[in-house]
Enzyme design. Structure first.
Site, PDB file in Angstrom:
ATOM      1  N   ASP A  91       0.833  -1.204   0.000  1.00 46.62           N
ATOM      2  CA  ASP A  91       0.000   0.000   0.000  1.00 46.62           C
ATOM      3  C   ASP A  91       0.868   1.254   0.000  1.00 46.62           C
ATOM      4  O   ASP A  91       0.576   2.233  -0.696  1.00 46.62           O
ATOM      5  CB  ASP A  91      -0.931   0.006   1.212  1.00 46.62           C
ATOM      6  CG  ASP A  91      -2.059  -0.995   1.071  1.00 46.62           C
ATOM      7  OD1 ASP A  91      -2.350  -1.378  -0.072  1.00 46.62           O
ATOM      8  OD2 ASP A  91      -2.635  -1.385   2.101  1.00 46.62           O
ATOM      9  N   GLU A 121      -8.475   0.766   2.677  1.00 50.59           N
ATOM     10  CA  GLU A 121      -7.047   0.460   2.692  1.00 50.59           C
ATOM     11  C   GLU A 121      -6.504   0.503   4.116  1.00 50.59           C
ATOM     12  O   GLU A 121      -5.577  -0.240   4.459  1.00 50.59           O
ATOM     13  CB  GLU A 121      -6.278   1.431   1.792  1.00 50.59           C
ATOM     14  CG  GLU A 121      -6.567   1.303   0.302  1.00 50.59           C
ATOM     15  CD  GLU A 121      -6.022   0.029  -0.327  1.00 50.59           C
ATOM     16  OE1 GLU A 121      -5.462  -0.813   0.409  1.00 50.59           O
ATOM     17  OE2 GLU A 121      -6.174  -0.128  -1.554  1.00 50.59           O
ATOM     18  N   HIS A 124      -7.239  -2.844   5.524  1.00 53.78           N
ATOM     19  CA  HIS A 124      -6.289  -3.832   5.005  1.00 53.78           C
ATOM     20  C   HIS A 124      -4.976  -3.765   5.783  1.00 53.78           C
ATOM     21  O   HIS A 124      -4.407  -4.799   6.159  1.00 53.78           O
ATOM     22  CB  HIS A 124      -6.003  -3.570   3.527  1.00 53.78           C
ATOM     23  CG  HIS A 124      -7.196  -3.728   2.634  1.00 53.78           C
ATOM     24  ND1 HIS A 124      -7.131  -3.502   1.282  1.00 53.78           N
ATOM     25  CD2 HIS A 124      -8.479  -4.086   2.893  1.00 53.78           C
ATOM     26  CE1 HIS A 124      -8.331  -3.714   0.745  1.00 53.78           C
ATOM     27  NE2 HIS A 124      -9.161  -4.071   1.715  1.00 53.78           N
ATOM     28  N   TYR A 128      -3.330  -6.843   7.929  1.00 53.20           N
ATOM     29  CA  TYR A 128      -2.005  -7.395   7.648  1.00 53.20           C
ATOM     30  C   TYR A 128      -1.121  -7.364   8.888  1.00 53.20           C
ATOM     31  O   TYR A 128      -0.316  -8.277   9.119  1.00 53.20           O
ATOM     32  CB  TYR A 128      -1.347  -6.633   6.502  1.00 53.20           C
ATOM     33  CG  TYR A 128      -1.914  -6.961   5.140  1.00 53.20           C
ATOM     34  CD1 TYR A 128      -2.290  -8.269   4.818  1.00 53.20           C
ATOM     35  CD2 TYR A 128      -2.077  -5.986   4.169  1.00 53.20           C
ATOM     36  CE1 TYR A 128      -2.814  -8.577   3.579  1.00 53.20           C
ATOM     37  CE2 TYR A 128      -2.599  -6.287   2.919  1.00 53.20           C
ATOM     38  CZ  TYR A 128      -2.963  -7.581   2.634  1.00 53.20           C
ATOM     39  OH  TYR A 128      -3.473  -7.886   1.400  1.00 53.20           O
ATOM     40  N   GLU A 184      -2.187  -3.131  -8.625  1.00 55.47           N
ATOM     41  CA  GLU A 184      -3.279  -3.721  -7.853  1.00 55.47           C
ATOM     42  C   GLU A 184      -3.876  -4.949  -8.527  1.00 55.47           C
ATOM     43  O   GLU A 184      -4.453  -5.804  -7.854  1.00 55.47           O
ATOM     44  CB  GLU A 184      -4.359  -2.671  -7.610  1.00 55.47           C
ATOM     45  CG  GLU A 184      -3.880  -1.527  -6.729  1.00 55.47           C
ATOM     46  CD  GLU A 184      -4.988  -0.567  -6.350  1.00 55.47           C
ATOM     47  OE1 GLU A 184      -5.188  -0.356  -5.139  1.00 55.47           O
ATOM     48  OE2 GLU A 184      -5.649  -0.030  -7.257  1.00 55.47           O
ATOM     49  N   GLU A 218      -9.777  -5.100  -3.681  1.00 59.75           N
ATOM     50  CA  GLU A 218      -8.817  -4.702  -4.704  1.00 59.75           C
ATOM     51  C   GLU A 218      -9.404  -4.859  -6.102  1.00 59.75           C
ATOM     52  O   GLU A 218      -9.039  -4.120  -7.025  1.00 59.75           O
ATOM     53  CB  GLU A 218      -7.518  -5.506  -4.566  1.00 59.75           C
ATOM     54  CG  GLU A 218      -6.754  -5.275  -3.272  1.00 59.75           C
ATOM     55  CD  GLU A 218      -6.268  -3.844  -3.099  1.00 59.75           C
ATOM     56  OE1 GLU A 218      -6.288  -3.073  -4.079  1.00 59.75           O
ATOM     57  OE2 GLU A 218      -5.867  -3.483  -1.974  1.00 59.75           O
ATOM     58  N   HIS A 221     -11.157  -1.702  -6.650  1.00 59.61           N
ATOM     59  CA  HIS A 221     -10.209  -0.615  -6.885  1.00 59.61           C
ATOM     60  C   HIS A 221      -9.656  -0.662  -8.306  1.00 59.61           C
ATOM     61  O   HIS A 221      -9.534   0.379  -8.972  1.00 59.61           O
ATOM     62  CB  HIS A 221      -9.053  -0.703  -5.888  1.00 59.61           C
ATOM     63  CG  HIS A 221      -9.484  -0.650  -4.461  1.00 59.61           C
ATOM     64  ND1 HIS A 221      -8.622  -0.917  -3.412  1.00 59.61           N
ATOM     65  CD2 HIS A 221     -10.689  -0.372  -3.890  1.00 59.61           C
ATOM     66  CE1 HIS A 221      -9.287  -0.797  -2.273  1.00 59.61           C
ATOM     67  NE2 HIS A 221     -10.535  -0.469  -2.538  1.00 59.61           N
TER      68      HIS A 221
END
EC number: 1.17.4.1
Length: 337
Positions: A91, A121, A124, A128, A184, A218, A221
């Site tokens: 990212d 995001e 995300h 992670y 992406e 994603e 996106h």
């Protein structure tokens, strides 16, 4: 009225308002500057889809995944630690090299869409972080040391170096959107697929669930970038077809090399057949993205068969048998990652 506030400064539409750093209002702004009206129905649809499918990291409980980590071989554990180190950093890779594209547009549909994308995001990134700690048995010091060593690994550097080189030589806004589509839509594809193979062994179920959700986000996106490339870059010359194909071919070669170089050699999760299927999926993803920007396929790669774990990730409301929470995704955007 507060005497400290001058009358001129109280009207945000006053073109004569003064003040340090004040941005002048255009003399003849379009009326849409001052109220919302739908100008981009395709992008507005994706914003609505994103809102409808919002989720939070707090909805996922990774306790069972912590127990599954011990079931991975040393090679498998190292491989998945590597993938999540890359994905967590990706990212920032996008933001640092291609950030600010939303500032090119005045259409509120596009601006509002990017707000939604930025919000998810953040989720995300937090997910992670949790998964990395799970893979390191909640040893944050070990995780930090690993990431510091790994972030400049040659397999990651080749992606970063390629992107930085292409951004430097890029002289058009449309080509920057092609690069965004490739990052992406191609540079994440093999990682998402390899993570999904954990499902075939009933391992790390919540990690697989979050992978489904992130992959679907994603997909939205990438679709948005394709729509913007197709419909909202008027006045900007698009790159020649040969240039676009070259960029796609380079990105696919890098992504396939990435997964080949890092895959464990003796794994019950990622067999040679599974790796071949992942490589085909990367090519298939590239062809689908080319189709979204109205170009002919480069590889004519066949669609993954029903046994491919990401086949559960179409947006036709599939629900994974192993998951505690449905990852059904409302809407009709097809996951092309």
């Amino acid at each position: 009225m507060d005497p400290a506030v001058s009358p001129a400064s109280t009207d945000p539409l006053d073109t004569h308002a003064s003040g340090a750093g004040a941005a002048p209002i255009p003399v003849c702004p379009t009326p849409e500057r001052y109220f919302y009206t739908s100008q981009c129905p395709d992008i507005n649809h994706l914003r609505s889809l994103s809102i409808l499918n919002r989720w939070l990291e707090t909805e996922l409980v990774f306790v069972g995944d912590e127990e599954d980590v011990s079931k991975l071989s040393e090679g498998e554990l190292g491989f998945y630690r590597f993938l999540f180190a890359f994905l967590s950093a990706a990212d920032d890779l996008v933001t640092e090299n291609l950030g600010g594209l939303s500032g090119l547009f005045e259409q509120k549909d596009i601006l509002h869409y990017y707000v939604e994308q930025e919000c998810i995001e953040v989720v995300h990134s937090r997910v992670y972080n949790i998964i990395q700690l799970v893979l390191f048995h909640n040893n944050d010091q070990a995780r930090r040391a690993y990431v510091a060593r790994t972030i400049n690994h040659p397999a990651i550097r080749v992606k970063v170096d390629w992107l930085e080189a292409r951004v430097r030589e890029c002289d058009s806004i449309p080509e920057k959107f092609i690069l965004m589509i490739l990052i992406e839509g191609v540079f994440f594809a093999a990682s998402f697929a390899a993570i999904a193979y954990l499902r075939t062994n009933n391992l790390l179920r919540v990690t697989c669930q979050s992978n489904d959700l992130i992959s679907r986000d994603e997909a939205v996106h990438t679709t948005a970038s394709c729509y913007i490339y197709n419909n909202y870059l008027g006045g900007h010359a698009k790159p020649e077809a040969a240039r676009v194909y070259r960029l796609f071919r380079e990105a696919v070669d890098i992504e396939i090399g990435f997964i080949r170089s890092q895959a464990p050699t003796d794994s019950s999760i990622l067999s040679p057949g599974a790796l071949a299927a992942i490589e085909n999926y990367v090519r298939f993803s590239a062809d689908r993205l080319l189709g979204l920007i109205h170009m002919q396929p480069l590889y004519s790669a066949p669609a993954p068969d029903a046994s491919f774990p990401l086949s559960l990730m179409s947006t036709d409301k599939h629900t994974n048998f192993f998951e505690c929470r449905s990852t059904s995704y409302a809407g009709a955007v097809v996951n092309d990652l």
